[in-house]
Enzyme design. Structure first.
Site, PDB file in Angstrom:
ATOM      1  N   GLN A 129      -4.872  -1.923  10.053  1.00 53.40           N
ATOM      2  CA  GLN A 129      -4.496  -3.206   9.448  1.00 53.40           C
ATOM      3  C   GLN A 129      -4.904  -4.352  10.370  1.00 53.40           C
ATOM      4  O   GLN A 129      -4.485  -4.403  11.533  1.00 53.40           O
ATOM      5  CB  GLN A 129      -2.985  -3.244   9.205  1.00 53.40           C
ATOM      6  CG  GLN A 129      -2.495  -4.491   8.512  1.00 53.40           C
ATOM      7  CD  GLN A 129      -2.971  -4.568   7.061  1.00 53.40           C
ATOM      8  OE1 GLN A 129      -2.907  -3.577   6.339  1.00 53.40           O
ATOM      9  NE2 GLN A 129      -3.451  -5.722   6.651  1.00 53.40           N
ATOM     10  N   ASP A 187     -11.302   2.177   4.235  1.00 55.47           N
ATOM     11  CA  ASP A 187     -11.434   0.722   4.129  1.00 55.47           C
ATOM     12  C   ASP A 187     -12.906   0.302   4.128  1.00 55.47           C
ATOM     13  O   ASP A 187     -13.214  -0.861   3.832  1.00 55.47           O
ATOM     14  CB  ASP A 187     -10.716   0.048   5.304  1.00 55.47           C
ATOM     15  CG  ASP A 187      -9.676  -0.960   4.836  1.00 55.47           C
ATOM     16  OD1 ASP A 187      -9.541  -1.140   3.616  1.00 55.47           O
ATOM     17  OD2 ASP A 187      -9.007  -1.570   5.688  1.00 55.47           O
ATOM     18  N   LYS A 203       0.832  -1.207   0.000  1.00 51.36           N
ATOM     19  CA  LYS A 203       0.000   0.000   0.000  1.00 51.36           C
ATOM     20  C   LYS A 203       0.869   1.261   0.000  1.00 51.36           C
ATOM     21  O   LYS A 203       0.566   2.234  -0.704  1.00 51.36           O
ATOM     22  CB  LYS A 203      -0.933  -0.023   1.210  1.00 51.36           C
ATOM     23  CG  LYS A 203      -1.965  -1.141   1.135  1.00 51.36           C
ATOM     24  CD  LYS A 203      -2.607  -1.421   2.484  1.00 51.36           C
ATOM     25  CE  LYS A 203      -3.516  -2.649   2.405  1.00 51.36           C
ATOM     26  NZ  LYS A 203      -4.013  -3.085   3.704  1.00 51.36           N
TER      27      LYS A 203
END
Length: 893
Positions: free
Chosen positions: A58, A83, A14
């Protein structure tokens, strides 16, 4: 959180993708010892930071502490949840609000892959295998809202092969290696494989290979399009994360106005006649103070909540905003007032309500915290009045966050240390004192840091306690305070006239070491002045150390550092140094911080509050602060002391005037608190007003002397006539004011100060040539004379013998270059409260001079004054009561 190899791999992908397209991406890595609270604190900071447009947590969280993953994902602000994992974004997706939410990146990437096949989704049969919150469930919703007929299958579906065989579009996210066989697939179907599984493979160096949830080799023979694993959905998921971040930034820019706050203002419901201040305050429902903090750009970790209506603000905000330009700086002052006051606080609040709620400017009020003495004595409060108040006014006036109590404790610690030190020096030998000051602990003696500073001050460059000579020990342990030179008094935040002079040390335990002392009111303590002038915790601590409490018998200044109390004072004041955040009736923000009296100190709120507010409002915003008493006192000290200390430069002076006060200066009868006004003040009398404008003219000249544009606010009372108000406006303009306007904010709130706000806006754009009245390097007497002649209109000054001695002493001690803080009556430009108007030709008597070295000024005592007024016959507390059922305060102000 933690250090999982797979998480690090995904994050690096990312970061690399972000760098390729110009997105600034940072990796915040918490250790595997991080708690849920640690993660939530980090998230809260990112939520509040306007420079961050999106962030992801994450998963999984690799911590050895229990962490609720759902709680963590839902803590992410929906507008930054790129997200798409929060329940709010999931809820919006499930009901079809696709344009107002973030979609989880994997389903979003799957839809993009389907779109790029050119096959229309509408009307197709789609099957999703898997029902996770991250892929399966949102994939179902996306296909449904793109008009497909969707079936969700999972591990319990008994006819899985049959369902797969019906699918025009098949999305598999089951997490089971090659569970979907090629023969199940409908010929020509689009197949999206989201699975990542490891299976044994002896041909690979690692002994395993990655496969998807679909048996790729057989499925590709039947599908029209199929994603490979790896290399299919994974890179597209990362691409969608980048796209969502760009979308977030675009949405932010659509709403964002540079420098403009998004703030909710309160609508006033005005009543006539105007109810009491406490009734108005209670009728208002203040915004939660956390909301106010967010509206003005403060981060959650910069705010310490004290309940729902007040908070302290961390000084770290100054560092965060150090590159932000300051806003416009406005000081509100007044003509020489009557004992009733002329409404400076009310005007300050009315002006910020007008600028904020009505003109939609970023604006902060910065005001002083009221003393409990006047609150329970004669005034009843200082939150403003009418429809221009800081609310809730009972919180404002009673304790607030305890700053004044902290000052009381700190001040009286110094007082106790002085008398204790004199007692111990008088009753012990040098060696006994030394043994107690530098005790042996476990056989080791060492100097504390503050004792090292004292040794250095004495020119003793030794750090080993055993190395001092007898002469050095004597110099170290003996402050040798001359009792007759003690200037430090005990304080109490109550008007108790019987403590003005007391005798201390009468207990037999004090062995006859009695002396005469006194109590002052807390807000007159030098510690209050230090709080108001310090620009940080370190500066405050250094100022505490420099405070001079007495002189030795050799004429040397004795400081708080010599007493060893500096660190303790800083500890007592560590929370008090943070400004207090409140709000006005109309929802504009207010800093309430520090409260030095304007007669014996400089009479202004804190430098820190002003500096933080100026950064928060930005270059086009306004900070409005108030200087105590008339312009000859509070404003002069604001310019010569506060601005000199802070480095800040004002743009506008607002000078408050009233018809009532001008009539008094024109020769009207005495005005007394608690006594009905004579008819001269309730009936039109243009002659008295015109004559009294001499005071207004002089105070305008005083402001112009410093090179700052002056706007006169004529605070209208119901007894004033239109002709009287117009006369004051005319005189003010003729005297050189930039503008003069009639104000009705007490009865109308911000609306009644609109004309004033517009005049202040215009004046802030006018040329300003700010300058100090004097150079601090001038001799003490010359500085005093300049203030007396230029500001007060005196012919000359007269120093009493005690004042002459102090000039010589302070010059010798190295304090002669400090600014001057005149302590005189606020009821006249002269030293005599009976002299009204603009007297001239008088000689100003200086009976004594004292030093506030820590605060950084000398204060000459002009005429006769008491620093602790007594309670009147009928104090305000007669009307104050508490409802035991509701807990509400009644009768205040």
């Amino acid at each position: 959180v933690g250090n999982r190899d797979d998480s690090n791999l995904y994050i690096n992908m990312k970061l690399k993708a972000a760098a390729e397209i110009g997105i600034s991406a940072n990796h915040i890595k918490l250790p595997n010892t991080a708690t849920e609270a640690d993660v939530l604190k980090c998230i809260a900071s990112l939520n509040a930071d306007p420079a961050v447009h999106g962030f992801i947590v994450q998963l999984p969280l690799d911590s050895n502490k229990p962490i609720n993953t759902e709680k963590i994902t839902n803590a992410v602000a929906p507008e930054k949840d790129v997200d798409g994992l929060s329940s709010i974004n999931a809820g919006k997706l499930s009901r079809g609000d696709l344009g107002d939410c973030f979609i989880p990146c994997t389903p979003k990437g799957c839809m993009e892959l389907i779109r790029q096949t050119g096959v229309q989704v509408a009307g197709k049969r789609a099957v999703v295998i898997g029902r996770s919150k991250i892929v399966g469930a949102p994939m179902h919703d996306l296909l449904l809202w793109n008009n497909a007929t969707v079936t969700t299958c999972h591990s319990k579906t008994s006819t899985l092969a049959e369902e797969v065989g019906k699918a025009d579009i098949l999305v598999v996210a089951a997490g089971r290696a090659e569970m979907v066989k090629g023969e199940w697939i409908k010929p020509g179907a689009i197949v999206i494989d989201c699975g990542i599984n490891h299976v044994p493979d002896s041909t690979k160096a690692s002994g395993k290979r990655v496969v998807g949830d679909v048996a790729y080799s057989s499925a590709k023979e039947k599908a029209s399009f199929i994603t490979p694993v790896p290399g299919g959905v994974g890179p597209m998921t990362v691409a969608m994360l980048m796209q969502s971040t760009v979308e977030s930034a675009q949405r932010f820019l659509e709403k964002f106005q540079p420098g403009k706050w998004t703030i909710q203002y309160n609508q006033l419901t005005l009543k006539m006649p105007v109810p009491s201040d406490i009734e108005i305050s209670k009728s208002c429902m203040p915004k939660p103070i956390g909301q106010v903090a967010k509206e003005v750009g403060l981060f959650p970790d910069e705010v310490e909540l004290y309940g729902q209506t007040k908070a302290k603000v961390q000084l770290s905000v100054l560092k965060r905003l150090q590159n932000q330009p300051d806003g416009k700086y406005v000081v509100v002052t007044g003509i020489t007032p009557t004992p009733l006051g002329e409404g400076k606080s009310t005007t300050t609040v009315g002006l910020v309500q007008a600028l904020g709620a009505h003109l939609h400017q970023n604006v902060f009020a910065c005001v002083r915290q009221p003393s409990q003495g006047p609150t329970f004595g004669i005034k009843g409060g200082a939150a403003g009045g009418g429809y221009c108040q800081v609310v809730p006014m009972e919180e404002f006036n009673l304790h607030l966050t305890g700053d004044i109590h902290a000052i009381t404790a700190a001040n009286n610690l110094v007082a106790a240390a002085i008398d204790a030190r004199m007692f111990h020096e008088l009753t012990q030998s040098d060696q006994a004192l030394y043994n107690r000051l530098v005790p042996s602990v476990s056989g080791v003696r060492r100097f504390s840091d503050i004792q090292i500073r004292r040794l250095q001050k004495l020119g003793i460059n030794k750090t080993d306690p055993m190395a001092l000579t007898k002469e050095e020990i004597n110099a170290f342990v003996r402050l040798d305070i001359d009792p007759g030179t003690i200037t430090w008094q005990r304080v109490l935040d109550t008007n108790d006239r019987f403590l003005r002079k007391i005798t201390i040390g009468q207990s037999i335990t004090e062995k006859g070491f009695a002396r005469t002392a006194q109590f002052d009111i807390t807000v007159s303590s030098e510690i209050m002045a230090v709080l108001a002038l310090a620009d940080g915790l370190d500066d405050m601590k250094k100022r505490f150390g420099r405070m001079v409490v007495a002189s030795s018998k050799k004429g040397q200044p004795v400081t708080a550092d010599d007493l060893g109390v500096t660190g303790a004072l800083a500890v007592l004041m560590k929370d008090a140094v943070k400004p207090n955040l409140m709000q006005t009736l109309e929802g504009t923000p207010v800093f309430v911080h520090a409260g030095p009296f304007a007669n014996i100190a400089h009479g202004n709120s804190s430098v820190l509050a002003d500096k933080i507010a100026l950064k928060l409002v930005g270059k086009d915003g306004f900070v409005v602060t108030e200087a105590g008493f008339g312009a000859d006192i509070g404003m002069e000290k604001f310019f010569n002391i506060k601005c000199r200390c802070s480095g800040l430069r004002p743009h506008v002076v607002v000078l408050v005037a009233t018809v009532r006060a001008l009539k008094m200066h024109g020769g009207g009868p005495a005005v007394t608190a608690g006594v009905p006004l004579p008819k001269e003040y309730t009936e039109e009398n243009l002659q008295l007003v015109a004559k009294g404008c001499s005071n207004l003219n002089k105070q305008i000249q005083n402001a112009q002397m410093f090179g700052v544009p002056v706007v006169v606010a004529v605070n209208a009372f119901k007894t004033d006539t239109k002709a009287e108000l117009a006369l004051v406006v005319q005189h003010a303009k003729e005297a050189g004011a930039f503008d003069a306007v009639e104000c009705t904010h007490w009865a109308e709130g911000g609306k009644g100060a609109l004309a004033l706000a517009q005049a202040v806006q215009r004046a802030s754009q006018a040329p300003s040539n700010f300058r100090f009245l004097y150079n601090v390097e001038l001799p003490v007497v010359d500085k005093i004379r300049l203030i007396a002649q230029q500001v007060y209109g005196a012919r000359d000054i007269e120093l009493f013998p005690e004042a002459q001695e102090k000039v010589a002493l302070y010059t010798k001690q190295g304090f002669g270059n400090l600014p001057i803080c005149m302590a005189k009556t606020h009821l006249s430009l002269s030293h005599d409260p009976e002299q009204k108007g603009a007297p001239t030709g008088f000689v100003l008597p200086i009976r004594d001079i004292r030093a506030s070295v820590g605060a950084g000024f000398l204060y000459p005592l002009v005429g006769t004054m008491s620093t602790m007024p007594g309670l009147p016959t009928r104090p305000c507390f007669y009307d104050i009561d508490l409802d035991p059922e509701s807990g509400e305060v009644n009768g205040l102000f």
